[in-house]
Design a protein around this motif. Structure first.
Motif, PDB file in Angstrom:
ATOM      1  N   ASN A   5       0.853  -1.183   0.000  1.00  0.00           N
ATOM      2  CA  ASN A   5       0.000   0.000   0.000  1.00  0.00           C
ATOM      3  C   ASN A   5       0.892   1.237   0.000  1.00  0.00           C
ATOM      4  O   ASN A   5       1.681   1.439   0.923  1.00  0.00           O
ATOM      5  N   GLN A   6       0.776   2.046  -1.032  1.00  0.00           N
ATOM      6  CA  GLN A   6       1.618   3.232  -1.193  1.00  0.00           C
ATOM      7  C   GLN A   6       0.811   4.483  -0.881  1.00  0.00           C
ATOM      8  O   GLN A   6      -0.255   4.704  -1.442  1.00  0.00           O
ATOM      9  N   LYS A   7       1.323   5.296   0.024  1.00  0.00           N
ATOM     10  CA  LYS A   7       0.612   6.528   0.390  1.00  0.00           C
ATOM     11  C   LYS A   7       0.760   7.565  -0.715  1.00  0.00           C
ATOM     12  O   LYS A   7       1.846   7.759  -1.264  1.00  0.00           O
ATOM     13  N   GLU A  17      -6.608  10.771   4.402  1.00  0.00           N
ATOM     14  CA  GLU A  17      -5.415  10.149   3.830  1.00  0.00           C
ATOM     15  C   GLU A  17      -5.819   9.171   2.740  1.00  0.00           C
ATOM     16  O   GLU A  17      -6.880   8.539   2.820  1.00  0.00           O
ATOM     17  N   PHE A  19      -4.294   5.998   0.157  1.00  0.00           N
ATOM     18  CA  PHE A  19      -3.277   5.029  -0.211  1.00  0.00           C
ATOM     19  C   PHE A  19      -3.736   4.286  -1.466  1.00  0.00           C
ATOM     20  O   PHE A  19      -4.933   4.206  -1.749  1.00  0.00           O
ATOM     21  N   LEU A 272      -8.401   3.573   0.766  1.00  0.00           N
ATOM     22  CA  LEU A 272      -7.517   2.674   0.023  1.00  0.00           C
ATOM     23  C   LEU A 272      -8.087   2.472  -1.374  1.00  0.00           C
ATOM     24  O   LEU A 272      -9.209   1.992  -1.532  1.00  0.00           O
TER      25      LEU A 272
END
Length: 299
Positions: A5-7, A17, A19, A272
């Motif tokens: 999981n890449q922010k 936020e 991701f 996400l």
């Protein structure tokens, strides 16, 4: 198999936020949701001692390329029934079909009229008489075994997210995500097709009611793109070094960021987005764009 999981390094308002789950990095050819959809189908095909996988697809089908790649890697012959007889003379001009052929797939071209009959007993009987025994994969790859594979996209650590977003084609990927999600999570599907008919397809396989479909970001329909979408994808790539595909994930990410900007998500939402792969289709789209004299997609 897990993907990271890449922010997304954007400062969003209200503590939100975002991701992105890099399913596109699972495999160089059988990437993203195609890897998930094929996993258990190939196991069953092996168990049934099938030597050949047969499936269906259009000119720029990610599914066709993925099945060809799976056959090459796991020891199956592959046959692709391709929509459009005119494409037979243009394989070398079509990046997706050229790759599938290089991977050993036998390409069989049929008219659009005949292709519409692909799910009829008569057409299937004709295929079985022509090609003997084979393991049949539906167009797009969605069946119960595919959904079982897609249920493995989320893992335990993903339970912290308040919202899970996925693009939708046939509805199989998001059905698997729904089934493995927590009931408190909100699952949002971004349709790449015009209309809201996918609701019924998803409801057939989904075992929870924590989901919705957003139909506002299709950019003209399946396989359609606009200058606005391409400019967004290129800007996103330059800023985050994450390539998006124009059919699915590009439209989803545009939609997510637009919804954040318009205060759709509650404060402190932890979102996400699932990157379902499909990057091999960019080459074909860029050929179309070049012919039209339009900006191409960066990758």
């Amino acid at each position: 198999m897990k993907s990271s999981n890449q922010k997304i390094a954007i400062h969003f308002p209200n503590g939100i936020e975002l991701f992105i789950k890099r399913e596109d990095q699972l495999h160089p050819i059988i990437s993203g949701n195609k890897f998930r959809k094929l996993k258990y189908n190939m196991r069953v095909a092996k168990d049934q001692n099938k030597k050949t996988l047969l499936t269906f697809g259009g000119a720029f089908s990610n599914h066709i390329v993925a099945v060809a790649g799976a056959g090459k890697e796991f020891g199956f012959e592959t046959i692709g029934i391709i929509r459009g007889e005119e494409l037979q003379e243009k394989i070398s001009e079509n990046p997706s079909l050229a790759v599938a052929k290089q991977l050993g797939m036998k390409l069989v071209f049929v008219s659009r009229e005949k292709y519409r009959l692909k799910d009829t007993p008569e057409f299937l009987a004709e295929l079985y008489s022509q090609f003997d025994d084979f393991y049949l994969l539906p167009e797009g790859g969605t069946n119960e075994l595919a959904i079982k594979g897609c249920e493995e996209i989320l893992n335990e650590s993903d339970s912290e997210f308040t919202h899970i977003c996925s693009s939708i084609g046939t509805g199989g990927t998001i059905s698997g995500i729904i089934n493995s999600s927590c009931s408190k999570q909100n699952i949002i599907g971004f349709s790449s097709l015009k209309g809201d008919f996918l609701q019924n397809d998803i409801a057939k396989f989904a075992n929870q009611n924590n989901w919705s479909v957003n139909c506002k970001y299709h950019f003209g329909g399946y396989g359609k793109v606009t200058n606005e979408l391409i400019e967004f994808m290129n800007s996103f790539y330059l800023e985050h070094a994450i390539p998006l595909d124009p059919i699915y994930t590009g439209k989803m990410m545009f939609g997510i960021l637009d919804l954040i900007q318009n205060s759709y998500f509650p404060p402190f939402s932890n979102i996400l987005a699932i990157h379902t792969g499909g990057l091999q289709g960019i080459a074909g789209m860029n050929m179309k764009l070049e012919k039209l004299g339009k900006t191409k997609i960066m990758i």
